[in-house]
Design a protein around this motif. Sequence first.
Motif, mmCIF file in Angstrom:
data_model
loop_
_atom_site.group_PDB
_atom_site.id
_atom_site.type_symbol
_atom_site.label_atom_id
_atom_site.label_comp_id
_atom_site.label_asym_id
_atom_site.label_seq_id
_atom_site.Cartn_x
_atom_site.Cartn_y
_atom_site.Cartn_z
ATOM 1 N N ALA A 85 0.926 -1.164 -0.113
ATOM 2 C CA ALA A 85 0.081 -0.098 -0.128
ATOM 3 C C ALA A 85 0.809 1.227 -0.198
ATOM 4 C CB ALA A 85 -0.956 -0.031 1.338
ATOM 5 N N LEU A 86 1.791 1.248 0.980
ATOM 6 C CA LEU A 86 2.971 2.326 1.169
ATOM 7 C C LEU A 86 3.436 2.423 -0.424
ATOM 8 C CD1 LEU A 86 4.409 2.093 4.518
ATOM 9 C CD2 LEU A 86 2.532 3.686 3.675
ATOM 10 N N ALA A 87 3.854 1.378 -1.116
ATOM 11 C CA ALA A 87 4.724 1.644 -2.159
ATOM 12 C C ALA A 87 3.618 1.959 -3.501
ATOM 13 C CB ALA A 87 5.431 0.421 -2.716
ATOM 14 N N ALA A 88 2.263 1.421 -3.265
ATOM 15 C CA ALA A 88 1.656 1.752 -4.520
ATOM 16 C C ALA A 88 1.075 3.093 -4.673
ATOM 17 C CB ALA A 88 0.493 0.792 -4.624
ATOM 18 N N TYR A 89 0.816 3.794 -3.405
ATOM 19 C CA TYR A 89 0.286 4.907 -3.541
ATOM 20 C C TYR A 89 1.082 6.235 -4.358
ATOM 21 C CZ TYR A 89 -1.644 9.280 -1.433
ATOM 22 O OH TYR A 89 -2.391 10.511 -1.371
ATOM 23 N N PRO A 90 2.244 6.465 -4.254
ATOM 24 C CA PRO A 90 3.078 7.159 -5.007
ATOM 25 C C PRO A 90 3.012 6.888 -6.269
ATOM 26 C CG PRO A 90 4.817 6.082 -3.692
ATOM 27 C CD PRO A 90 3.164 5.861 -3.016
ATOM 28 N N LEU A 91 3.178 5.709 -6.573
ATOM 29 C CA LEU A 91 3.101 4.985 -8.215
ATOM 30 C C LEU A 91 1.769 5.339 -8.555
ATOM 31 C CD1 LEU A 91 4.900 1.684 -7.779
ATOM 32 C CD2 LEU A 91 5.717 3.720 -8.827
ATOM 33 N N SER A 92 0.675 5.105 -8.033
ATOM 34 C CA SER A 92 -0.735 5.571 -8.537
ATOM 35 C C SER A 92 -0.888 7.108 -8.573
ATOM 36 C CB SER A 92 -1.550 4.968 -7.591
ATOM 37 O OG SER A 92 -3.121 5.252 -7.993
ATOM 38 N N ARG A 93 -0.331 7.778 -7.924
ATOM 39 C CA ARG A 93 -0.982 9.473 -7.731
ATOM 40 C C ARG A 93 0.282 10.418 -8.346
ATOM 41 N NH1 ARG A 93 -5.089 7.055 -7.121
ATOM 42 N NH2 ARG A 93 -6.516 7.585 -5.604
ATOM 43 N N TYR A 94 1.282 9.941 -8.536
ATOM 44 C CA TYR A 94 2.256 10.733 -9.252
ATOM 45 C C TYR A 94 2.847 10.438 -10.718
ATOM 46 C CZ TYR A 94 2.318 12.740 -4.615
ATOM 47 O OH TYR A 94 1.962 13.454 -3.439
ATOM 48 N N PHE A 156 -5.566 -1.300 -8.132
ATOM 49 C CA PHE A 156 -6.853 -0.936 -7.407
ATOM 50 C C PHE A 156 -6.863 0.384 -6.909
ATOM 51 C CE2 PHE A 156 -6.806 -5.896 -6.511
ATOM 52 C CZ PHE A 156 -7.960 -6.187 -7.191
ATOM 53 N N MET A 157 -5.563 0.751 -6.814
ATOM 54 C CA MET A 157 -5.639 2.173 -6.057
ATOM 55 C C MET A 157 -5.829 3.231 -7.129
ATOM 56 S SD MET A 157 -2.580 3.667 -3.639
ATOM 57 C CE MET A 157 -2.842 2.408 -2.497
ATOM 58 N N ASP A 158 -5.672 2.937 -8.447
ATOM 59 C CA ASP A 158 -6.160 3.757 -9.522
ATOM 60 C C ASP A 158 -7.646 4.180 -9.482
ATOM 61 O OD1 ASP A 158 -3.546 3.933 -10.244
ATOM 62 O OD2 ASP A 158 -3.474 2.591 -11.768
ATOM 63 N N GLY A 159 -8.327 3.091 -9.171
ATOM 64 C CA GLY A 159 -9.783 3.308 -9.336
ATOM 65 C C GLY A 159 -10.207 4.131 -8.150
ATOM 66 N N VAL A 160 -9.613 4.655 -7.265
ATOM 67 C CA VAL A 160 -10.051 5.583 -6.302
ATOM 68 C C VAL A 160 -10.057 6.958 -6.758
ATOM 69 C CG1 VAL A 160 -9.947 6.474 -3.802
ATOM 70 C CG2 VAL A 160 -9.584 4.008 -4.543
ATOM 71 N N ARG A 181 -7.058 6.965 5.798
ATOM 72 C CA ARG A 181 -8.514 7.079 6.298
ATOM 73 C C ARG A 181 -9.281 7.367 5.065
ATOM 74 N NH1 ARG A 181 -7.919 11.576 11.245
ATOM 75 N NH2 ARG A 181 -6.749 10.163 12.639
ATOM 76 N N ILE A 182 -8.809 7.589 3.924
ATOM 77 C CA ILE A 182 -9.823 7.705 2.548
ATOM 78 C C ILE A 182 -9.552 6.576 1.510
ATOM 79 C CG2 ILE A 182 -10.175 9.274 0.732
ATOM 80 C CD1 ILE A 182 -11.093 10.465 3.560
ATOM 81 N N VAL A 183 -8.273 6.519 1.264
ATOM 82 C CA VAL A 183 -8.053 5.666 0.032
ATOM 83 C C VAL A 183 -8.239 4.261 0.481
ATOM 84 C CG1 VAL A 183 -6.253 4.959 -1.918
ATOM 85 C CG2 VAL A 183 -6.353 7.253 -0.983
ATOM 86 N N LEU A 184 -7.419 3.870 1.497
ATOM 87 C CA LEU A 184 -7.586 2.327 1.822
ATOM 88 C C LEU A 184 -8.812 1.816 2.117
ATOM 89 C CD1 LEU A 184 -4.354 1.825 3.688
ATOM 90 C CD2 LEU A 184 -4.715 1.657 1.146
ATOM 91 N N PRO A 185 -9.743 2.574 2.889
ATOM 92 C CA PRO A 185 -10.989 2.207 3.204
ATOM 93 C C PRO A 185 -12.051 1.982 1.942
ATOM 94 C CG PRO A 185 -10.469 4.023 4.871
ATOM 95 C CD PRO A 185 -9.501 3.752 3.779
ATOM 96 N N LEU A 186 -11.688 2.705 1.154
ATOM 97 C CA LEU A 186 -12.529 2.769 -0.305
ATOM 98 C C LEU A 186 -12.255 1.637 -1.333
ATOM 99 C CD1 LEU A 186 -12.895 6.466 -1.262
ATOM 100 C CD2 LEU A 186 -14.721 5.035 -0.319
ATOM 101 N N MET A 187 -10.830 1.063 -0.944
ATOM 102 C CA MET A 187 -10.455 0.041 -1.680
ATOM 103 C C MET A 187 -10.264 -1.269 -1.075
ATOM 104 S SD MET A 187 -6.553 1.178 -2.364
ATOM 105 C CE MET A 187 -5.919 -0.442 -2.943
#
Length: 274
Positions: A85-94, A156-160, A181-187
Amino acid sequence: MKRATRVRLASEAALAVVAAAFLLPLLWLVLSSLDAEADLRVRLPSSPTTENFSAVLTDEITFTPMLNSLLLCGSATVLTVACAALAAYPLSRYRSRFSRPYLLTILFTTCLPITAIMVPVYGLFVQVNLIDTMYGTSLFLATSQLPFSIWLMKNFMDGVPTVLEEAAWTDGASMLQTLTRIVLPLMGPGMTVVMIYTFIQLWGNFFVPFMLLLSPDQLPASVSIFTFFGNYGSVIYGQLAAFSILYSTPVLLLYILISRRLGGGFALGGAVKG
Protein backbone atom coordinates in the motif's frame (compact mmCIF):
# COMPACT_ATOMS: atom_id res chain seq x y z
CA MET A 1 -26.79 -32.14 -36.85
CA LYS A 2 -26.09 -28.46 -37.35
CA ARG A 3 -22.58 -27.11 -37.18
CA ALA A 4 -23.42 -24.81 -34.26
CA THR A 5 -24.81 -27.77 -32.30
CA ARG A 6 -21.69 -29.85 -32.98
CA VAL A 7 -19.46 -27.00 -31.84
CA ARG A 8 -21.51 -26.56 -28.66
CA LEU A 9 -21.40 -30.28 -27.85
CA ALA A 10 -17.66 -30.41 -28.49
CA SER A 11 -17.11 -27.42 -26.21
CA GLU A 12 -19.23 -28.95 -23.46
CA ALA A 13 -17.36 -32.25 -23.78
CA ALA A 14 -14.02 -30.47 -23.53
CA LEU A 15 -15.20 -28.57 -20.44
CA ALA A 16 -16.42 -31.84 -18.90
CA VAL A 17 -12.99 -33.41 -19.43
CA VAL A 18 -11.28 -30.41 -17.82
CA ALA A 19 -13.73 -30.49 -14.90
CA ALA A 20 -13.09 -34.22 -14.40
CA ALA A 21 -9.34 -33.59 -14.39
CA PHE A 22 -9.82 -31.19 -11.49
CA LEU A 23 -12.48 -33.16 -9.64
CA LEU A 24 -10.85 -36.60 -9.67
CA PRO A 25 -7.90 -35.60 -7.42
CA LEU A 26 -10.33 -33.93 -5.01
CA LEU A 27 -12.54 -37.01 -5.04
CA TRP A 28 -9.51 -39.21 -4.34
CA LEU A 29 -8.57 -36.90 -1.47
CA VAL A 30 -11.96 -37.21 0.23
CA LEU A 31 -12.35 -40.96 -0.32
CA SER A 32 -8.77 -41.82 0.70
CA SER A 33 -9.07 -39.82 3.92
CA LEU A 34 -11.88 -42.18 4.96
CA ASP A 35 -10.12 -45.37 3.82
CA ALA A 36 -7.74 -47.18 6.17
CA GLU A 37 -6.22 -49.05 3.19
CA ALA A 38 -6.05 -46.16 0.73
CA ASP A 39 -3.79 -46.24 -2.31
CA LEU A 40 -3.57 -44.28 -5.56
CA ARG A 41 -6.83 -45.69 -6.91
CA VAL A 42 -10.06 -43.70 -6.73
CA ARG A 43 -12.46 -46.09 -5.01
CA LEU A 44 -15.14 -46.11 -2.36
CA PRO A 45 -13.78 -47.25 1.02
CA SER A 46 -15.07 -50.70 1.97
CA SER A 47 -15.52 -49.57 5.56
CA PRO A 48 -15.34 -45.77 6.01
CA THR A 49 -13.38 -44.75 9.08
CA THR A 50 -11.96 -41.63 10.72
CA GLU A 51 -8.77 -43.40 11.82
CA ASN A 52 -6.68 -41.34 9.41
CA PHE A 53 -7.87 -38.08 10.95
CA SER A 54 -7.32 -39.45 14.46
CA ALA A 55 -3.78 -40.44 13.53
CA VAL A 56 -2.81 -36.98 12.21
CA LEU A 57 -4.59 -34.85 14.82
CA THR A 58 -1.59 -34.64 17.13
CA ASP A 59 0.60 -31.76 18.27
CA GLU A 60 3.64 -33.05 16.39
CA ILE A 61 1.96 -33.77 13.06
CA THR A 62 -0.79 -31.15 12.73
CA PHE A 63 -1.36 -28.62 15.49
CA THR A 64 2.19 -27.25 15.91
CA PRO A 65 2.95 -27.11 12.15
CA MET A 66 -0.41 -25.46 11.46
CA LEU A 67 0.25 -22.86 14.16
CA ASN A 68 3.69 -22.23 12.66
CA SER A 69 2.10 -21.80 9.23
CA LEU A 70 -0.44 -19.32 10.58
CA LEU A 71 2.28 -17.31 12.31
CA LEU A 72 4.56 -17.29 9.27
CA CYS A 73 1.93 -16.62 6.61
CA GLY A 74 -0.16 -14.25 8.72
CA SER A 75 2.73 -12.00 9.68
CA ALA A 76 4.17 -12.07 6.16
CA THR A 77 0.77 -11.22 4.66
CA VAL A 78 0.27 -8.23 6.97
CA LEU A 79 3.75 -6.96 6.20
CA THR A 80 3.29 -7.46 2.46
CA VAL A 81 -0.06 -5.66 2.30
CA ALA A 82 1.21 -2.73 4.40
CA CYS A 83 4.37 -2.26 2.32
CA ALA A 84 2.48 -2.75 -0.96
CA ALA A 85 0.00 0.00 0.00
CA LEU A 86 2.79 2.44 0.88
CA ALA A 87 4.65 1.65 -2.35
CA ALA A 88 1.59 1.71 -4.60
CA TYR A 89 0.31 5.08 -3.43
CA PRO A 90 3.02 7.28 -5.01
CA LEU A 91 3.09 5.06 -8.10
CA SER A 92 -0.66 5.60 -8.53
CA ARG A 93 -0.84 9.30 -7.75
CA TYR A 94 2.36 10.76 -9.23
CA ARG A 95 3.22 10.62 -12.92
CA SER A 96 6.85 10.30 -13.95
CA ARG A 97 8.72 9.03 -16.98
CA PHE A 98 10.31 6.45 -14.69
CA SER A 99 7.02 5.09 -13.37
CA ARG A 100 6.30 2.66 -16.20
CA PRO A 101 9.88 1.25 -16.40
CA TYR A 102 9.83 0.87 -12.62
CA LEU A 103 6.51 -0.99 -12.71
CA LEU A 104 7.74 -3.25 -15.51
CA THR A 105 10.87 -3.96 -13.48
CA ILE A 106 8.71 -4.87 -10.49
CA LEU A 107 6.63 -7.18 -12.68
CA PHE A 108 9.77 -8.77 -14.12
CA THR A 109 11.01 -9.69 -10.65
CA THR A 110 7.92 -11.88 -10.20
CA CYS A 111 9.22 -14.06 -13.06
CA LEU A 112 12.45 -14.91 -11.26
CA PRO A 113 12.32 -18.47 -9.89
CA ILE A 114 12.73 -18.58 -6.13
CA THR A 115 15.20 -21.47 -6.47
CA ALA A 116 17.61 -19.22 -8.40
CA ILE A 117 18.13 -16.86 -5.45
CA MET A 118 17.87 -19.23 -2.49
CA VAL A 119 21.59 -20.04 -2.37
CA PRO A 120 22.72 -16.39 -1.93
CA VAL A 121 19.76 -15.77 0.39
CA TYR A 122 20.77 -18.74 2.53
CA GLY A 123 24.34 -17.42 2.72
CA LEU A 124 23.08 -13.95 3.65
CA PHE A 125 20.83 -15.33 6.37
CA VAL A 126 23.75 -17.26 7.84
CA GLN A 127 25.91 -14.12 7.88
CA VAL A 128 23.28 -11.94 9.60
CA ASN A 129 22.12 -14.69 12.01
CA LEU A 130 18.61 -14.94 10.57
CA ILE A 131 18.81 -18.60 9.68
CA ASP A 132 16.37 -20.82 11.58
CA THR A 133 14.32 -17.85 12.82
CA MET A 134 10.60 -17.39 12.32
CA TYR A 135 10.81 -13.62 11.89
CA GLY A 136 13.62 -13.87 9.34
CA THR A 137 11.72 -16.44 7.28
CA SER A 138 8.55 -14.34 7.51
CA LEU A 139 10.48 -11.29 6.30
CA PHE A 140 11.80 -13.12 3.24
CA LEU A 141 8.37 -14.60 2.48
CA ALA A 142 6.91 -11.09 2.52
CA THR A 143 9.71 -9.84 0.28
CA SER A 144 9.12 -12.61 -2.26
CA GLN A 145 5.43 -11.66 -2.60
CA LEU A 146 5.88 -7.89 -2.51
CA PRO A 147 6.50 -7.16 -6.25
CA PHE A 148 3.25 -8.62 -7.56
CA SER A 149 1.33 -7.27 -4.56
CA ILE A 150 2.56 -3.76 -5.40
CA TRP A 151 1.40 -4.21 -9.00
CA LEU A 152 -2.06 -5.40 -7.90
CA MET A 153 -2.41 -2.72 -5.24
CA LYS A 154 -1.48 0.04 -7.67
CA ASN A 155 -4.13 -1.08 -10.17
CA PHE A 156 -6.82 -1.10 -7.47
CA MET A 157 -5.68 2.26 -6.13
CA ASP A 158 -6.05 3.83 -9.58
CA GLY A 159 -9.81 3.31 -9.24
CA VAL A 160 -10.14 5.64 -6.23
CA PRO A 161 -11.05 9.23 -7.33
CA THR A 162 -8.38 11.80 -6.54
CA VAL A 163 -11.02 14.45 -5.78
CA LEU A 164 -11.67 12.72 -2.46
CA GLU A 165 -8.04 13.16 -1.48
CA GLU A 166 -8.04 16.78 -2.57
CA ALA A 167 -11.05 17.42 -0.35
CA ALA A 168 -9.25 15.80 2.57
CA TRP A 169 -6.15 17.91 1.94
CA THR A 170 -8.32 21.02 1.93
CA ASP A 171 -9.54 20.04 5.40
CA GLY A 172 -5.93 19.78 6.58
CA ALA A 173 -5.29 16.03 6.35
CA SER A 174 -1.77 14.82 5.69
CA MET A 175 -0.86 12.39 2.92
CA LEU A 176 -0.57 9.50 5.39
CA GLN A 177 -3.96 10.35 6.89
CA THR A 178 -5.46 10.57 3.41
CA LEU A 179 -4.06 7.14 2.54
CA THR A 180 -5.21 5.42 5.73
CA ARG A 181 -8.59 7.16 6.19
CA ILE A 182 -9.76 7.81 2.61
CA VAL A 183 -8.01 5.66 0.02
CA LEU A 184 -7.55 2.33 1.80
CA PRO A 185 -11.11 2.11 3.21
CA LEU A 186 -12.54 2.77 -0.28
CA MET A 187 -10.41 0.06 -1.86
CA GLY A 188 -11.28 -2.54 0.76
CA PRO A 189 -12.23 -5.24 -1.80
CA GLY A 190 -8.96 -4.62 -3.64
CA MET A 191 -6.95 -5.00 -0.46
CA THR A 192 -8.92 -8.16 0.26
CA VAL A 193 -7.90 -9.60 -3.10
CA VAL A 194 -4.25 -8.77 -2.44
CA MET A 195 -4.45 -10.27 1.04
CA ILE A 196 -6.08 -13.49 -0.17
CA TYR A 197 -3.64 -13.90 -3.05
CA THR A 198 -0.65 -13.27 -0.80
CA PHE A 199 -1.83 -15.59 1.96
CA ILE A 200 -2.62 -18.44 -0.44
CA GLN A 201 0.75 -18.14 -2.16
CA LEU A 202 2.58 -18.12 1.17
CA TRP A 203 0.47 -20.92 2.63
CA GLY A 204 1.54 -23.30 -0.11
CA ASN A 205 5.20 -22.25 -0.10
CA PHE A 206 7.40 -25.26 0.62
CA PHE A 207 10.88 -24.39 -0.54
CA VAL A 208 11.57 -21.21 1.46
CA PRO A 209 10.77 -22.57 4.97
CA PHE A 210 12.39 -25.87 4.02
CA MET A 211 15.66 -24.03 3.34
CA LEU A 212 15.61 -21.35 6.05
CA LEU A 213 14.11 -23.25 9.01
CA LEU A 214 16.14 -26.06 10.55
CA SER A 215 14.44 -26.82 13.88
CA PRO A 216 11.64 -29.42 13.59
CA ASP A 217 9.46 -27.54 16.07
CA GLN A 218 9.46 -24.44 13.80
CA LEU A 219 8.56 -26.14 10.52
CA PRO A 220 5.21 -25.15 8.99
CA ALA A 221 2.61 -27.59 7.72
CA SER A 222 3.81 -27.25 4.12
CA VAL A 223 7.11 -28.85 5.17
CA SER A 224 5.86 -31.29 7.80
CA ILE A 225 3.98 -33.11 5.04
CA PHE A 226 7.20 -35.09 4.64
CA THR A 227 6.07 -36.99 7.72
CA PHE A 228 3.87 -39.20 5.55
CA PHE A 229 6.61 -40.25 3.14
CA GLY A 230 8.51 -43.22 4.46
CA ASN A 231 11.55 -45.14 3.22
CA TYR A 232 11.80 -47.00 -0.09
CA GLY A 233 9.01 -45.01 -1.70
CA SER A 234 6.31 -45.98 0.80
CA VAL A 235 3.57 -43.42 1.44
CA ILE A 236 0.78 -43.46 4.02
CA TYR A 237 -1.88 -42.32 1.56
CA GLY A 238 -4.83 -42.28 3.96
CA GLN A 239 -3.11 -40.07 6.51
CA LEU A 240 -1.64 -37.93 3.74
CA ALA A 241 -5.15 -37.30 2.36
CA ALA A 242 -6.53 -36.51 5.82
CA PHE A 243 -3.69 -34.10 6.53
CA SER A 244 -4.16 -32.44 3.12
CA ILE A 245 -7.83 -31.77 3.88
CA LEU A 246 -6.94 -30.24 7.24
CA TYR A 247 -4.13 -28.26 5.63
CA SER A 248 -6.53 -26.79 3.04
CA THR A 249 -9.19 -25.83 5.60
CA PRO A 250 -7.79 -22.41 6.71
CA VAL A 251 -7.54 -21.14 3.13
CA LEU A 252 -11.06 -22.34 2.30
CA LEU A 253 -12.49 -20.76 5.46
CA LEU A 254 -10.70 -17.49 4.69
CA TYR A 255 -12.20 -17.36 1.23
CA ILE A 256 -15.72 -18.26 2.43
CA LEU A 257 -15.67 -15.62 5.16
CA ILE A 258 -14.75 -12.76 2.83
CA SER A 259 -16.25 -13.96 -0.46
CA ARG A 260 -19.19 -11.58 -0.05
CA ARG A 261 -16.89 -8.59 0.13
CA LEU A 262 -15.15 -9.60 -3.08
CA GLY A 263 -18.33 -9.06 -5.07
CA GLY A 264 -19.27 -5.83 -3.39
CA GLY A 265 -17.29 -3.50 -5.63
CA PHE A 266 -15.68 -0.33 -4.41
CA ALA A 267 -18.95 1.24 -3.27
CA LEU A 268 -17.99 4.70 -4.45
CA GLY A 269 -21.48 5.63 -5.56
CA GLY A 270 -22.36 9.12 -4.31
CA ALA A 271 -18.96 9.66 -2.73
CA VAL A 272 -18.16 12.70 -4.85
CA LYS A 273 -21.55 14.36 -4.59
CA GLY A 274 -22.33 17.44 -2.56
